[in-house]
Motif scaffolding. Structure first.
Motif, PDB file in Angstrom:
ATOM      1  N   ASN A 138       0.801  -1.215   0.000  1.00 34.80           N
ATOM      2  CA  ASN A 138       0.000   0.000   0.000  1.00 34.80           C
ATOM      3  C   ASN A 138       0.837   1.269   0.000  1.00 34.80           C
ATOM      4  N   ILE A 140       2.473   2.685   2.325  1.00 35.72           N
ATOM      5  CA  ILE A 140       2.146   3.551   3.457  1.00 35.72           C
ATOM      6  C   ILE A 140       3.394   4.283   3.932  1.00 35.72           C
ATOM      7  N   THR A 144       1.430  10.190   4.872  1.00 35.79           N
ATOM      8  CA  THR A 144       0.030   9.827   4.671  1.00 35.79           C
ATOM      9  C   THR A 144      -0.642   9.573   6.003  1.00 35.79           C
ATOM     10  N   SER A 145       0.058   8.856   6.895  1.00 39.72           N
ATOM     11  CA  SER A 145      -0.516   8.502   8.187  1.00 39.72           C
ATOM     12  C   SER A 145      -0.880   9.739   8.993  1.00 39.72           C
ATOM     13  N   GLU A 148      -4.090  11.909   7.166  1.00 38.66           N
ATOM     14  CA  GLU A 148      -5.411  11.310   7.101  1.00 38.66           C
ATOM     15  C   GLU A 148      -5.926  10.992   8.499  1.00 38.66           C
ATOM     16  N   THR A 152     -10.515   7.474   8.772  1.00 39.91           N
ATOM     17  CA  THR A 152     -10.385   7.209   7.337  1.00 39.91           C
ATOM     18  C   THR A 152      -9.495   6.005   7.084  1.00 39.91           C
ATOM     19  N   ARG A 153      -8.349   5.977   7.750  1.00 37.33           N
ATOM     20  CA  ARG A 153      -7.417   4.861   7.569  1.00 37.33           C
ATOM     21  C   ARG A 153      -8.007   3.546   8.044  1.00 37.33           C
ATOM     22  N   ARG A 156     -10.831   2.246   5.679  1.00 34.18           N
ATOM     23  CA  ARG A 156     -10.248   1.671   4.473  1.00 34.18           C
ATOM     24  C   ARG A 156      -9.611   0.314   4.762  1.00 34.18           C
ATOM     25  N   LEU A 178      -1.262   0.862  10.931  1.00 37.06           N
ATOM     26  CA  LEU A 178      -1.871   2.172  10.712  1.00 37.06           C
ATOM     27  C   LEU A 178      -1.161   3.293  11.462  1.00 37.06           C
TER      28      LEU A 178
END
Length: 221
Positions: A138, A140, A144-145, A148, A152-153, A156, A178
């Motif tokens: 993904n 990650i 991004t972590s 968002e 949301t994470r 998904r 996450l």
């Protein structure tokens, strides 16, 4: 790095972050608490760490250098995060540095003593494989972590890892993937339950409102 001889605090951190769920062997017997001052390195590039760390307090920065010697921040991690699993566990030189942005406390496992034990712990390897595979597939990154929302994470992640509307992913591993604390993850899941998105069954969750989870996953709410 300073070692902290406090069995009571060690057991408290293990219980608070459910760290025992990561491996089969008794974590309290093979680990110790260690502390790092702000700006102290936990792991340095090209030098395998002597320890595998579970970050349980504080924030660390993972970074490397560009061709013009500028720092490139790869990620930032907060509790609970596993550090040293990608290279140090296999005694391979890491390609990034890990530096304490604040004073930090970790549950550390000596790899000189317990590397072979960890390499033969099936539950531990399964968790590490899940974490690394998900990050690889993904793409990650910490950027991004951090931008968002957790909701949301998580929405998904639940949608991506549910089979026939059944989500049975181990929550401690989910939290590590996450980049969120275990307790924050539980609060978010409880919020989803309260809103009727999930329903708890024995050892898994049933997705009750997939459409609303998709809306949250797209950050459209």
């Amino acid at each position: 790095m300073k070692k902290i001889s406090d069995g009571s605090s060690l057991n408290k951190y293990i219980q608070t972050f459910n760290l025992q769920s990561y491996l089969s062997h008794d974590l309290s017997t093979i680990s110790t608490l260690v502390s790092f001052e702000k700006d102290e390195h936990l792991i340095t590039i090209d030098t395998p760490s002597d320890y595998l760390y579970f970050l349980v307090k504080g924030t660390v920065r993972v970074y490397s250098y560009s061709s013009d010697t500028q720092n490139i921040v790869i990620s930032r991690s907060q509790p609970v995060a596993i550090l040293g699993e990608a290279s140090s566990l296999w005694n391979m030189p890491p390609k990034g540095n890990v530096k304490a942005e604040t004073s930090c406390i970790c549950v550390g496992i000596s790899l000189k003593k317990y590397r072979e034990l960890l390499q033969n712990d099936v539950l531990f390897l399964q968790n590490i494989c899940q974490i690394l595979s998900y990050r690889l597939n993904n793409g990650i990154t910490l950027a991004t972590s951090l931008t968002e929302p957790v909701e949301t994470r998580l929405a998904r992640f639940i949608l991506d890892n549910s089979i026939n509307n059944r989500f049975s992913f181990q929550l401690t591993t989910c939290a590590a993937i996450l980049n969120v604390s275990y307790r924050h993850l539980l609060r978010t899941i409880n919020s989803f339950k309260k809103d009727g998105l999930l329903e708890k069954e024995k050892s898994y969750y049933i997705v009750q409102d997939k459409q609303q989870l998709e809306i949250i996953a797209e950050n459209l709410s």
